[in-house]
Motif scaffolding. Structure first.
Motif, PDB file in Angstrom:
ATOM      1  N   LEU A 254       0.833  -1.204   0.000  1.00  0.00           N
ATOM      2  CA  LEU A 254       0.000   0.000   0.000  1.00  0.00           C
ATOM      3  C   LEU A 254       0.869   1.256   0.000  1.00  0.00           C
ATOM      4  O   LEU A 254       0.602   2.209  -0.739  1.00  0.00           O
ATOM      5  CB  LEU A 254      -0.929  -0.002   1.217  1.00  0.00           C
ATOM      6  CG  LEU A 254      -2.055  -1.035   1.202  1.00  0.00           C
ATOM      7  CD1 LEU A 254      -2.795  -1.033   2.535  1.00  0.00           C
ATOM      8  CD2 LEU A 254      -3.030  -0.768   0.059  1.00  0.00           C
TER       9      LEU A 254
ATOM     10  N   LEU B 111      -1.022   4.434  -1.301  1.00  0.00           N
ATOM     11  CA  LEU B 111      -2.367   4.289  -0.745  1.00  0.00           C
ATOM     12  C   LEU B 111      -2.283   4.082   0.762  1.00  0.00           C
ATOM     13  O   LEU B 111      -1.342   3.474   1.266  1.00  0.00           O
ATOM     14  CB  LEU B 111      -3.086   3.080  -1.364  1.00  0.00           C
ATOM     15  CG  LEU B 111      -3.186   3.019  -2.894  1.00  0.00           C
ATOM     16  CD1 LEU B 111      -3.840   1.715  -3.320  1.00  0.00           C
ATOM     17  CD2 LEU B 111      -3.975   4.205  -3.435  1.00  0.00           C
ATOM     18  N   ARG B 112      -3.270   4.571   1.475  1.00  0.00           N
ATOM     19  CA  ARG B 112      -3.322   4.333   2.923  1.00  0.00           C
ATOM     20  C   ARG B 112      -4.108   3.073   3.229  1.00  0.00           C
ATOM     21  O   ARG B 112      -3.796   2.347   4.157  1.00  0.00           O
ATOM     22  CB  ARG B 112      -3.966   5.523   3.635  1.00  0.00           C
ATOM     23  CG  ARG B 112      -3.132   6.800   3.575  1.00  0.00           C
ATOM     24  CD  ARG B 112      -3.808   7.920   4.342  1.00  0.00           C
ATOM     25  NE  ARG B 112      -3.974   7.577   5.758  1.00  0.00           N
ATOM     26  CZ  ARG B 112      -4.674   8.317   6.613  1.00  0.00           C
ATOM     27  NH1 ARG B 112      -5.285   9.413   6.198  1.00  0.00           N
ATOM     28  NH2 ARG B 112      -4.773   7.942   7.869  1.00  0.00           N
ATOM     29  N   ARG B 113      -5.171   2.850   2.425  1.00  0.00           N
ATOM     30  CA  ARG B 113      -6.038   1.688   2.617  1.00  0.00           C
ATOM     31  C   ARG B 113      -6.385   1.119   1.243  1.00  0.00           C
ATOM     32  O   ARG B 113      -6.353   1.844   0.237  1.00  0.00           O
ATOM     33  CB  ARG B 113      -7.334   2.086   3.326  1.00  0.00           C
ATOM     34  CG  ARG B 113      -7.169   2.806   4.645  1.00  0.00           C
ATOM     35  CD  ARG B 113      -8.514   3.390   5.077  1.00  0.00           C
ATOM     36  NE  ARG B 113      -9.051   4.292   4.049  1.00  0.00           N
ATOM     37  CZ  ARG B 113     -10.317   4.702   4.000  1.00  0.00           C
ATOM     38  NH1 ARG B 113     -11.185   4.290   4.899  1.00  0.00           N
ATOM     39  NH2 ARG B 113     -10.710   5.512   3.044  1.00  0.00           N
TER      40      ARG B 113
ATOM     41  N   GLU C 131      -9.188   0.540   0.079  1.00  0.00           N
ATOM     42  CA  GLU C 131     -10.350   1.258  -0.457  1.00  0.00           C
ATOM     43  C   GLU C 131      -9.964   2.525  -1.211  1.00  0.00           C
ATOM     44  O   GLU C 131     -10.754   3.050  -2.012  1.00  0.00           O
ATOM     45  CB  GLU C 131     -11.316   1.634   0.678  1.00  0.00           C
ATOM     46  CG  GLU C 131     -11.755   0.467   1.546  1.00  0.00           C
ATOM     47  CD  GLU C 131     -10.824   0.234   2.720  1.00  0.00           C
ATOM     48  OE1 GLU C 131     -11.036   0.847   3.786  1.00  0.00           O
ATOM     49  OE2 GLU C 131      -9.885  -0.563   2.558  1.00  0.00           O
ATOM     50  N   ASP C 132      -8.764   3.031  -0.948  1.00  0.00           N
ATOM     51  CA  ASP C 132      -8.316   4.254  -1.618  1.00  0.00           C
ATOM     52  C   ASP C 132      -8.024   4.032  -3.096  1.00  0.00           C
ATOM     53  O   ASP C 132      -7.763   4.995  -3.831  1.00  0.00           O
ATOM     54  CB  ASP C 132      -7.058   4.806  -0.926  1.00  0.00           C
ATOM     55  CG  ASP C 132      -7.337   5.251   0.509  1.00  0.00           C
ATOM     56  OD1 ASP C 132      -8.511   5.555   0.811  1.00  0.00           O
ATOM     57  OD2 ASP C 132      -6.387   5.279   1.310  1.00  0.00           O
ATOM     58  N   LEU C 133      -8.075   2.780  -3.511  1.00  0.00           N
ATOM     59  CA  LEU C 133      -7.814   2.445  -4.910  1.00  0.00           C
ATOM     60  C   LEU C 133      -8.730   3.205  -5.857  1.00  0.00           C
ATOM     61  O   LEU C 133      -8.311   3.650  -6.931  1.00  0.00           O
ATOM     62  CB  LEU C 133      -7.984   0.938  -5.128  1.00  0.00           C
ATOM     63  CG  LEU C 133      -7.914   0.416  -6.568  1.00  0.00           C
ATOM     64  CD1 LEU C 133      -6.511   0.606  -7.121  1.00  0.00           C
ATOM     65  CD2 LEU C 133      -8.312  -1.057  -6.623  1.00  0.00           C
TER      66      LEU C 133
ATOM     67  N   ALA D 151      -9.825   6.113  -5.816  1.00  0.00           N
ATOM     68  CA  ALA D 151      -9.473   7.514  -6.062  1.00  0.00           C
ATOM     69  C   ALA D 151      -8.101   7.670  -6.720  1.00  0.00           C
ATOM     70  O   ALA D 151      -7.698   8.780  -7.055  1.00  0.00           O
ATOM     71  CB  ALA D 151      -9.498   8.288  -4.741  1.00  0.00           C
ATOM     72  N   ALA D 152      -7.403   6.557  -6.928  1.00  0.00           N
ATOM     73  CA  ALA D 152      -6.047   6.625  -7.489  1.00  0.00           C
ATOM     74  C   ALA D 152      -6.093   6.611  -9.015  1.00  0.00           C
ATOM     75  O   ALA D 152      -6.960   5.969  -9.615  1.00  0.00           O
ATOM     76  CB  ALA D 152      -5.222   5.447  -6.982  1.00  0.00           C
TER      77      ALA D 152
END
Length: 205
Positions: free
Chosen positions: A29, A34-36, A38-40, A42-43
């Motif tokens: 991550l 990414l932090r989590r 789930e942040d995928l 927004a990437a």
């Protein structure tokens, strides 16, 4: 499982593979920015894809450097110093552990391991098969098995992110072809087709 007639030495304490899994996830991550997981969403997939492939390449380099060392240590312990629970020590399933030994001894992970009834016959067979003796095999196994396990864990997770990035780039608003994606990453297009197919299957397409 134990073989009849074989005397085994003490079990080797297995590394904390659950912790290694957690650490590997955090490293991937972080490498992806990414932090989590789930942040995928927004990437940007084009940047994510390049980073994920970089993680895969690094993991492959580590596997290339340490996999044979791990398997030679396993083979030594299997033939010359039999121990119970070697699969767990190496962080492998029983099938994976037997395949690792068969690969390094026979060059074929599907080759069956021999069935013998004594330590003496097992050691003699190991010599006939030219199984290398590994000095301090237990220590070596505990040193390299976690490295191999962590590399595989990072690789597996990075590949999943890579597949999602390929999938996103192949959809609107990007609409990139596999050829364009492959050129962007610097890989052969066949790899991109394979990753896109895996992602599409996971999405039920």
């Amino acid at each position: 499982m134990p073989k009849a007639g074989i005397t085994y030495g003490p079990r080797i304490q297995a590394p904390d593979y659950a912790q290694i899994d957690e650490t590997a996830e955090q490293e991937v991550l972080k490498g992806l920015g990414l932090r989590r997981p789930e942040d995928l969403v927004a990437a940007r997939p084009d940047g994510l894809l390049v980073k994920a492939w970089g993680i895969v390449e690094q993991a492959d380099a580590e596997l290339g450097a340490y996999l044979d060392e791990r398997d030679r240590a396993l083979a030594h312990l299997w033939f010359y110093e039999p121990r119970l629970g070697l699969a767990r020590t190496a962080g492998l399933s029983t099938m994976g552990y037997r395949g690792a030994i068969a690969r390094v001894v026979y060059g074929d992970k599907k080759h069956p391991l021999p069935e013998v009834q004594s330590n003496e016959v097992l050691a003699k067979l190991g010599k006939e098969l030219r199984v290398k003796h590994v000095k301090d095999a237990e220590k070596k196994l505990l040193e390299v098995a976690p490295i191999v396990y962590a590399a595989r864990a990072r690789r597996e997770l990075a590949v999943r992110f890579m597949q999602e990035a390929v999938f996103a780039l192949s959809q609107e608003p990007y609409g990139w072809t596999p050829e364009r994606i492959a050129e962007h990453v610097g890989v052969h297009r066949d790899l991109i087709y394979k990753q896109r197919a895996a992602a599409r299957k996971r999405h039920g397409l």
